[in-house]
Every structure is written in structure tokens, then in C-alpha cells.
Design a protein around this motif. Structure first.
Motif, mmCIF file in Angstrom:
data_model
loop_
_atom_site.group_PDB
_atom_site.id
_atom_site.type_symbol
_atom_site.label_atom_id
_atom_site.label_comp_id
_atom_site.label_asym_id
_atom_site.label_seq_id
_atom_site.Cartn_x
_atom_site.Cartn_y
_atom_site.Cartn_z
ATOM 1 N N SER A 40 90.582 45.893 30.976
ATOM 2 C CA SER A 40 92.134 46.465 32.001
ATOM 3 C C SER A 40 93.010 45.334 31.888
ATOM 4 C CB SER A 40 91.495 46.823 33.332
ATOM 5 O OG SER A 40 92.434 46.998 34.363
ATOM 6 N N ASN A 41 92.622 44.230 31.990
ATOM 7 C CA ASN A 41 93.487 43.022 31.797
ATOM 8 C C ASN A 41 94.242 42.916 30.384
ATOM 9 O OD1 ASN A 41 94.853 40.570 32.666
ATOM 10 N ND2 ASN A 41 93.333 39.273 31.865
ATOM 11 N N GLU A 66 97.078 45.616 29.893
ATOM 12 C CA GLU A 66 98.558 45.431 30.507
ATOM 13 C C GLU A 66 99.445 44.434 29.585
ATOM 14 O OE1 GLU A 66 97.972 43.304 34.147
ATOM 15 O OE2 GLU A 66 96.553 44.853 35.017
ATOM 16 N N GLU A 67 98.763 43.865 28.414
ATOM 17 C CA GLU A 67 99.508 43.234 27.432
ATOM 18 C C GLU A 67 99.894 44.177 26.215
ATOM 19 O OE1 GLU A 67 98.274 39.253 26.419
ATOM 20 O OE2 GLU A 67 96.876 39.353 27.980
#
Length: 514
Positions: free
Chosen positions: A185-186, A189-190
Motif C-alpha cells: 500500500s505504501n 502511493e509512489e
């Protein structure tokens, strides 16, 4: 970077005590005053685990504790080592990760696995000279002020080994843990695709080449483990606890998990297995230890051979060899004979390839040793007054698939471990009865999760009675980090330097007549 501290005179050229007559000061006090106040803190975490947040929190808390702090990013060192560093500075997303991984791999392949650590150490020496040196570069700078160098981030075991060897007790490795779902998920975001995320995660965990990134093998070497549960407040609390433990301030006692994993580690030291030392401990809900175990050879009547056994038949005595390795060699010979009987050319080479590149390499059933988890479980089986049902098992290493099925059958509800175990097929074979924190909480399965807290290697230093806790009136003494040294201290000088210093001091008191 924090505001540089004012330069100090090179203390290697001074007596540690300037204000008092050295003949009136206990010699041991003089030596104690040469304890280093520097911290070298390495950060280690899998891609997407949120190391950037940890670094910022750590830097802020150390500055608040009176430290001069410098942040050293290994990615910046990779970039600066390239012929055209500016071409790399503006990369983002998958392209940045992939390009830096490639360049890092190339550097390790060309210069050795510890090259990025070597570049970081060079930067530390330059920074120390700049901020704490006397300007006389030919002298070694032995800084006695509080300074912390945050190394962001370590991805290879060789890097960690060099830092541990060079800085000894002054080096701490912080391991950041996060579930794969949260890491994915992190990274999304990129603006990184699912397929690219999967590629990054697998390469970061374990590269195909020895000079690649091997975070899985690096992470378990940590001195302190922190879980990132997408909660900056929780990370902050963990960092504050870590800093207080280093300095022995406040009365901090171990958690149940810290006590459990330390007991498992302590049990592992009893093992004389020729392959590895593994320990386990089984605890109840209150953290009481009800059984421990290690990997070694079972004896008649129950339990394992040990140092008190009248006849010790462990492998280092019984045949003086590892029987698992011996039988794998027998297997290789059998494969070779089958190939030769079928007139296959190059049979020895092919047999070696089959053994090394197939699951046969991971065979474990020929070992004479019982595994640590099984030793702990069978210890309880010999005790009619207790049970394994509903208990927590702590193990220094992730359970193998053989132990996993016995853990499930014994009724244990939770397993906490530190070191990964590549040979284990626990998840693929028993996914119906075990789960990891990546999944939702499941009351009908055994939970296997990473350990969080103080590593067993630092347990005794962090929790040992290290300074007075009360004054002459019996009142609690309050200590603060800014005025406290390290409980697991490292001296600035070598023992040869201290011998010469002690000789100088004793000669001032009682001149040598010889």
C-alpha cells in the motif's frame, strides 16, 4: 543535518581529567572518563516499510536528548559514486528503486559486500574531524561529546558485520518491521504498479546474487526491532524507549515477549549441533516460562544429551560429523550411480547440480538432532501438571514445516521468532492452520509473527542494574539522557593505551625504582 557542535581540542593528546590532581583521583575513574559518547545507528527495513519516518523520528528524539546528529544515506553515496550523479538525482518511483539497486549491486560485486558501509565510515570520519577535530588532520579525533550518526539504510549482512566489528558496542542496528500488505500500500502511493512492487519486494528480500540486496538476512541481526503499524506515535514511543534503554534512564523492565525470546536465546546456547544453535521457550499468558528447548540429540529416558551426560552421544562425539550432511552425500552418490547406469555422460556434475539446485538441498530429516521447538513441546509432554494448549512459543528461528505441524497439533496459539528460515515450507503446507500478520486476525489459526523489542544480544545490558536507583534517603533518583552515558559502553582507546596511562599514573604515585 543538525547545527555543528563547537570544535573541541583533540582529547587523545590530553589527560582525561584536567581540573584535579591526578594522584587524588581513582585510576578506574580516569579510565571510565574515556568512554565514548558516540552512537552509530544503522537502519534496516524491507522496501516500503517506512524507514524514512523512523529516521526522522530518531533524529528528532536524539537532538532533543542533546546529541549532534548526522544523517548518512547510502543511496546518496551510491549516487555520488557514479560518473554522472546528476542523472540519478531526479529519478522517482520504480525507476529510482531499480536503478539504485542496480548500481548498489555493481558496487558490491566490484568492491565487496561491505563497500557501502566503508563509504559511510569514511563520511563519519570526515564529519567527526570537521565538527570535533582540532584542525590537525594527522591526529586521530577521539570525540567525547554526544554525537549520533544515522546510517540509512543497510541492505546486506556484510555491511552490518563491518559496522559491528569497527564500532563494537557503539553500533546499534534498528530493524523496522511491517506487513507485506502495508508495504504494498505504501509503495502504491509512489505510483508503482503491482507487478513492479512484487519485483522490488522479492529482489529486496533476497537477490539472486550474493552481492545483491539481502534484507531478510540482514534484518534479524538487529539490536532492537520496531513494528511500523502506520502509527507515527507508536514509532515515536518505541524510539524514546530505545534511547532511554541505551542510557539506563528510568526503570524500564522487559516485556513478556522480550523475556520469552531471551529465554529461547539462552536455551540455544546449550546446543552443540554442528549446523546451528536454535532455542525455544514456551510461556503462558502471564509470561511465565514453563519449558525451554534447543536443537540437539535426544537421549534414552527423555530429554537431550548435555554436559552432565555420563556418556555424551551428541554428533561431535558420535561419529564426529553431521549426519544430515552425510546422508545428503549418500543421496548424491545414489543419483550419480543411477545416471551412470543409464549411460548419462557427466554424471558426477549432474548429480551435484541436482542436489544443489533442487529441494534436495534443503532436506532436514536425516539429522539426529531434535529441533528446539520439539524439545520444548516434549518437555511439557513429560510434565503431567501443565499443557501446551493456548500457550505462546518463542523461537530464535522461524519454525520448519516439520515443527509447524507439531506446533499446530500441540494446541499452541502463537509463535514469535527472530531469524527467518528459508528451508521452511510451513506456510505452503499448513496455510489452513497457521497465518501471519499480513492476514486478518484469525482465532482459528496459529499466529506466527516477528519479534518486536530488545534483541537477546542487548537484553542483559539494557535491563541490568547499572547505576544507583535510590539516594541515601531511599528516594528514587531521576536520570536524564543528556547527562547519562551508555550502559553498553565502548572506550575511545584500546587496552594498550590504558596500560600506558595507568603506568603513567602509578609512576606519579610510586616511581618505579628499577
Amino acid at each position: 543535518m543538525a547545527k555543528p557542535a563547537s570544535k573541541i581540542t583533540n582529547l587523545a593528546q590530553q589527560s582525561p581529567v584536567q581540573s584535579e590532581n591526578p594522584t587524588t583521583i581513582p585510576t578506574v575513574t580516569t579510565i571510565k572518563q574515556r568512554r565514548s559518547q558516540e552512537l552509530i545507528i544503522g537502519l534496516c527495513g524491507t522496501v516500503g516499510s517506512g524507514v524514512r519516518s523512523l529516521q526522522k523520528t530518531l533524529a528528532t528524539k536524539l537532538k532533543e536528548s542533546g546529541y549532534y546528529v548526522e544523517h548518512i544515506r547510502l543511496s546518496d553515496l551510491i549516487i555520488s559514486s557514479q560518473d554522472d550523479p546528476k542523472a540519478l538525482e531526479n529519478l522517482s518511483g520504480f525507476e529510482r528503486y531499480d536503478t539504485l539497486q542496480n548500481h548498489g549491486d555493481e558496487l558490491r560485486k566490484k568492491h565487496g559486500g561491505s563497500i557501502l558501509a566503508e563509504l559511510a565510515i569514511r563520511k563519519i570520519t570526515i564529519s567527526r574531524e570537521t565538527n570535533f577535530g582540532s584542525g590537525e588532520s594527522q591526529n586521530v579525533v577521539r570525540n567525547q561529546k554526544k554525537a549520533a550518526y544515522i546510517i540509512d539504510q543497510l541492505k546486506h549482512p556484510d555491511e552490518i558485520d563491518l559496522f559491528k566489528e569497527a564500532y563494537r558496542n557503539n553500533f546499534y542496528l534498528l530493524g523496522l518491521l511491517r506487513t507485506e500488505n502495508e508495504r504494498r500500500s505504501n509503495l502504491k502511493e509512489e505510483q508503482i504498479s503491482d507487478s513492479e512492487i512484487g519485483q522490488l519486494i522479492e529482489r529486496d528480500r533476497k537477490a539472486s546474487q550474493s552481492h545483491g540486496q539481502h534484507v531478510e538476512k540482514s534484518l534479524h541481526k538487529s539490536d532492537y526491532f520496531i513494528r511500523n503499524m502506520t502509527n507515527d506515535k507508536a514509532i515515536g514511543e518505541s524510539v524514546i524507549r530505545f534511547i532511554k534503554l541505551i542510557h539506563g534512564t528510568e526503570l524500564i523492565t522487559p516485556t513478556k515477549d522480550e523475556t520469552g525470546i531471551y529465554s529461547a536465546y539462552s536455551a540455544s546456547l546449550k546446543s552443540a549441533c554442528l549446523s546451528r544453535q536454535v532455542g525455544a521457550a514456551i510461556c503462558d499468558d502471564d509470561g511465565n516460562i514453563i519449558a525451554t528447548g534447543c536443537n540437539d540429540v535426544p537421549r534414552f529416558g527423555g530429554g537431550l544429551y548435555n554436559a552432565e551426560s555420563p556418556i555424551d552421544q551428541r554428533c561431535f562425539n558420535y561419529g564426529r560429523k553431521c549426519y544430515n550432511d552425510s546422508h545428503k552425500l549418500f543421496l548424491k552418490k545414489e543419483i550419480e550411480q543411477i545416471l551412470q547406469s543409464n549411460n548419462v555422460s557427466g554424471a558426477p556434475e549432474i548429480a551435484t547440480q541436482i542436489l544443489e539446485e533442487s529441494k534436495a538441498k534443503s532436506i532436514i530429516e536425516y539429522s539426529r538432532a531434535i529441533h528446539a521447538e520439539m524439545d520444548a513441546i516434549t518437555t511439557i509432554a513429560r510434565n503431567p501438571n501443565t499443557s501446551t494448549v493456548g500457550k505462546t512459543l518463542y523461537c530464535t528461528t522461524y519454525p520448519c514445516h516439520v515443527c509447524a505441524r507439531h506446533i499446530v497439533a500441540s494446541g499452541i496459539k502463537r509463535v514469535v521468532y527472530i531469524e527467518p528460515y528459508e528451508k521452511s515450507l510451513a506456510t505452503s503446507l499448513h496455510g489452513d492452520t497457521i497465518y501471519h500478520p499480513d492476514n486478518q486476525t484469525n482465532e482459528s489459526k496459529v499466529l506466527l509473527e516477528n519479534f518486536e523489542g530488545v534483541s537477546p544480544l542487548r537484553y542483559s545490558k539494557f535491563f541490568k542494574y547499572s547505576q544507583r536507583r535510590k539516594n541515601s534517603s531511599g528516594e528514587l533518583i531521576d536520570y536524564i539522557v543528556t547527562d547519562s552515558g551508555h550502559v553498553d559502553f565502548q572506550h575511545l582507546d584500546g587496552y594498550g593505551d590504558y596500560e600506558l596511562k595507568i603506568v603513567d599514573l602509578v609512576n606519579e604515585k610510586i616511581p618505579d625504582s628499577e
